[in-house]
Design a protein around this motif. Structure first.
Motif, PDB file in Angstrom:
ATOM      1  N   LEU A   3       0.829  -1.204   0.000  1.00  0.00           N
ATOM      2  CA  LEU A   3       0.000   0.000   0.000  1.00  0.00           C
ATOM      3  C   LEU A   3       0.865   1.255   0.000  1.00  0.00           C
ATOM      4  CD1 LEU A   3      -2.783  -1.047   2.525  1.00  0.00           C
ATOM      5  CD2 LEU A   3      -2.973  -0.847   0.054  1.00  0.00           C
ATOM      6  N   GLY A   4       1.925   1.243   0.785  1.00  0.00           N
ATOM      7  CA  GLY A   4       2.851   2.377   0.813  1.00  0.00           C
ATOM      8  C   GLY A   4       3.581   2.548  -0.502  1.00  0.00           C
ATOM      9  N   LEU A   5       3.941   1.437  -1.132  1.00  0.00           N
ATOM     10  CA  LEU A   5       4.634   1.511  -2.417  1.00  0.00           C
ATOM     11  C   LEU A   5       3.776   2.148  -3.500  1.00  0.00           C
ATOM     12  CD1 LEU A   5       6.647  -1.810  -2.764  1.00  0.00           C
ATOM     13  CD2 LEU A   5       7.535   0.514  -2.662  1.00  0.00           C
ATOM     14  N   SER A   6       2.464   1.998  -3.404  1.00  0.00           N
ATOM     15  CA  SER A   6       1.601   2.615  -4.412  1.00  0.00           C
ATOM     16  C   SER A   6       1.765   4.132  -4.390  1.00  0.00           C
ATOM     17  CB  SER A   6       0.141   2.221  -4.194  1.00  0.00           C
ATOM     18  OG  SER A   6      -0.373   2.786  -3.015  1.00  0.00           O
ATOM     19  N   ILE A   7       1.954   4.693  -3.216  1.00  0.00           N
ATOM     20  CA  ILE A   7       2.181   6.134  -3.096  1.00  0.00           C
ATOM     21  C   ILE A   7       3.587   6.481  -3.585  1.00  0.00           C
ATOM     22  CG2 ILE A   7       2.325   8.044  -1.448  1.00  0.00           C
ATOM     23  CD1 ILE A   7       0.274   6.415   0.266  1.00  0.00           C
ATOM     24  N   VAL A   8       4.551   5.652  -3.225  1.00  0.00           N
ATOM     25  CA  VAL A   8       5.946   5.904  -3.609  1.00  0.00           C
ATOM     26  C   VAL A   8       6.126   5.856  -5.122  1.00  0.00           C
ATOM     27  CG1 VAL A   8       8.287   4.954  -3.449  1.00  0.00           C
ATOM     28  CG2 VAL A   8       6.868   5.135  -1.408  1.00  0.00           C
ATOM     29  N   PHE A   9       5.472   4.913  -5.799  1.00  0.00           N
ATOM     30  CA  PHE A   9       5.607   4.814  -7.259  1.00  0.00           C
ATOM     31  C   PHE A   9       5.142   6.087  -7.952  1.00  0.00           C
ATOM     32  CE2 PHE A   9       5.682   0.011  -7.058  1.00  0.00           C
ATOM     33  CZ  PHE A   9       6.966  -0.089  -7.559  1.00  0.00           C
ATOM     34  N   ILE A  10       4.060   6.675  -7.484  1.00  0.00           N
ATOM     35  CA  ILE A  10       3.576   7.916  -8.095  1.00  0.00           C
ATOM     36  C   ILE A  10       4.573   9.036  -7.847  1.00  0.00           C
ATOM     37  CG2 ILE A  10       1.778   9.688  -7.997  1.00  0.00           C
ATOM     38  CD1 ILE A  10      -0.204   7.424  -7.452  1.00  0.00           C
ATOM     39  N   ALA A  11       5.061   9.148  -6.627  1.00  0.00           N
ATOM     40  CA  ALA A  11       6.017  10.217  -6.294  1.00  0.00           C
ATOM     41  C   ALA A  11       7.307  10.073  -7.099  1.00  0.00           C
ATOM     42  CB  ALA A  11       6.313  10.193  -4.799  1.00  0.00           C
ATOM     43  N   ILE A  12       7.842   8.870  -7.161  1.00  0.00           N
ATOM     44  CA  ILE A  12       9.085   8.650  -7.909  1.00  0.00           C
ATOM     45  C   ILE A  12       8.876   8.924  -9.392  1.00  0.00           C
ATOM     46  CG2 ILE A  12      10.698   6.861  -8.677  1.00  0.00           C
ATOM     47  CD1 ILE A  12      10.591   5.696  -5.897  1.00  0.00           C
ATOM     48  N   GLY A  13       7.736   8.493  -9.911  1.00  0.00           N
ATOM     49  CA  GLY A  13       7.450   8.739 -11.329  1.00  0.00           C
ATOM     50  C   GLY A  13       7.440  10.212 -11.667  1.00  0.00           C
ATOM     51  N   LEU A  14       6.808  11.022 -10.828  1.00  0.00           N
ATOM     52  CA  LEU A  14       6.738  12.457 -11.104  1.00  0.00           C
ATOM     53  C   LEU A  14       8.079  13.151 -10.901  1.00  0.00           C
ATOM     54  CD1 LEU A  14       3.243  13.267  -9.571  1.00  0.00           C
ATOM     55  CD2 LEU A  14       3.846  13.046 -11.985  1.00  0.00           C
ATOM     56  N   ILE A  15       8.949  12.575 -10.073  1.00  0.00           N
ATOM     57  CA  ILE A  15      10.284  13.158  -9.868  1.00  0.00           C
ATOM     58  C   ILE A  15      11.228  12.765 -11.006  1.00  0.00           C
ATOM     59  CG2 ILE A  15      12.327  13.043  -8.390  1.00  0.00           C
ATOM     60  CD1 ILE A  15      10.358  12.748  -6.011  1.00  0.00           C
ATOM     61  N   ILE A  16      11.132  11.522 -11.465  1.00  0.00           N
ATOM     62  CA  ILE A  16      12.072  11.007 -12.468  1.00  0.00           C
ATOM     63  C   ILE A  16      11.722  11.453 -13.893  1.00  0.00           C
ATOM     64  CG2 ILE A  16      12.766   8.839 -13.594  1.00  0.00           C
ATOM     65  CD1 ILE A  16      13.015   7.608 -10.888  1.00  0.00           C
ATOM     66  N   GLU A  17      10.460  11.728 -14.161  1.00  0.00           N
ATOM     67  CA  GLU A  17      10.054  12.029 -15.538  1.00  0.00           C
ATOM     68  C   GLU A  17      10.788  13.199 -16.189  1.00  0.00           C
ATOM     69  OE1 GLU A  17       6.097  11.614 -17.037  1.00  0.00           O
ATOM     70  OE2 GLU A  17       5.626  10.283 -15.358  1.00  0.00           O
ATOM     71  N   PRO A  18      11.043  14.316 -15.511  1.00  0.00           N
ATOM     72  CA  PRO A  18      11.813  15.374 -16.187  1.00  0.00           C
ATOM     73  C   PRO A  18      13.220  14.927 -16.595  1.00  0.00           C
ATOM     74  CG  PRO A  18      10.744  16.251 -14.235  1.00  0.00           C
ATOM     75  CD  PRO A  18      10.548  14.768 -14.211  1.00  0.00           C
ATOM     76  N   VAL A  19      13.849  14.110 -15.748  1.00  0.00           N
ATOM     77  CA  VAL A  19      15.178  13.596 -16.073  1.00  0.00           C
ATOM     78  C   VAL A  19      15.094  12.660 -17.267  1.00  0.00           C
ATOM     79  CG1 VAL A  19      17.131  12.264 -15.182  1.00  0.00           C
ATOM     80  CG2 VAL A  19      15.890  13.816 -13.661  1.00  0.00           C
ATOM     81  N   MET A  20      14.076  11.799 -17.277  1.00  0.00           N
ATOM     82  CA  MET A  20      13.877  10.870 -18.394  1.00  0.00           C
ATOM     83  C   MET A  20      13.596  11.636 -19.687  1.00  0.00           C
ATOM     84  SD  MET A  20      11.023   9.447 -20.241  1.00  0.00           S
ATOM     85  CE  MET A  20       9.772  10.078 -19.191  1.00  0.00           C
ATOM     86  N   LEU A  21      12.788  12.699 -19.599  1.00  0.00           N
ATOM     87  CA  LEU A  21      12.498  13.502 -20.792  1.00  0.00           C
ATOM     88  C   LEU A  21      13.762  14.143 -21.359  1.00  0.00           C
ATOM     89  CD1 LEU A  21       9.116  15.289 -20.044  1.00  0.00           C
ATOM     90  CD2 LEU A  21       9.605  13.726 -21.905  1.00  0.00           C
ATOM     91  N   ASP A  22      14.652  14.625 -20.491  1.00  0.00           N
ATOM     92  CA  ASP A  22      15.917  15.184 -20.968  1.00  0.00           C
ATOM     93  C   ASP A  22      16.757  14.131 -21.682  1.00  0.00           C
ATOM     94  OD1 ASP A  22      15.620  17.845 -20.347  1.00  0.00           O
ATOM     95  OD2 ASP A  22      16.623  17.695 -18.397  1.00  0.00           O
TER      96      ASP A  22
END
Length: 184
Positions: free
Chosen positions: A109-128
């Motif tokens: 249940l906690g990981l479900s929250i973490v996956f969203i947070a990590i995704g939104l943090i990593i996406e700008p780096v991935m886009l670059d």
């Protein structure tokens, strides 16, 4: 008064209380994440590659459309998890089922929250990173790689959907595991 309390025996099912508490956490987190995910998605929708400003979020296949509905998907997902957990908690409290406090399911249940947070943090780096491949030092993607451009242009969408799917699946299996000892 005796008619109202004839089924009462004074026992409280802690599993039901736990599931109702988890339901309230999901409800709160959903509304806490709404402005955070909206701001993150707004920043991602305004993305421009620093090496070539013509490479934006719209360059990538399907990315802009899915990114635009992401905040509401996150909110609806947390609301659905809150409703399901709450209904399961009520069912447990009425005696129609039982629940167990498994640390593994709570971690899911906690990981479900973490996956969203990590995704939104990593996406700008991935886009670059993806944009540097698309830019290719000013020459673009080499034509000697057959089909490579289509895969590269859809990869931000796949990464974004991957994080959302990971959040949904870990939350689903966490709730399912908490209520795995339930019976109908």
């Amino acid at each position: 008064m005796k008619k109202l309390l004839f089924k009462e025996n004074g026992a409280v099912n802690i599993g039901g209380v736990m599931l109702l508490g988890i339901s309230m956490v999901f409800l709160a987190v959903g509304f806490i994440f709404l402005p955070i995910s909206t701001n993150a998605c707004t920043d991602l929708l305004a993305y421009e590659y620093s090496g070539n400003t013509s490479i934006t979020d719209a360059t990538y296949t399907g990315y802009t459309a899915v990114l635009g509905i992401t905040p509401i998907l996150i909110l609806v997902g947390f609301l659905a998890a809150a409703v399901i957990s709450g209904m399961l908690g009520i069912k447990v409290m009425k005696g129609g089922a039982s629940a167990k406090a498994d640390p593994g399911s709570l971690m899911l249940l906690g990981l479900s929250i973490v996956f969203i947070a990590i995704g939104l943090i990593i996406e700008p780096v991935m886009l670059d990173g993806v944009s540097s491949v698309v830019h290719g030092s000013g020459t673009g993607i080499s034509s000697s790689f057959t089909g490579y451009e289509s895969v590269v242009l859809v990869s931000p969408l796949l990464v974004h959907l991957g994080f959302l799917a990971s959040a949904v699946l870990s939350g689903f299996f966490g709730i399912k595991k908490l209520g795995s000892s339930t019976s109908d």
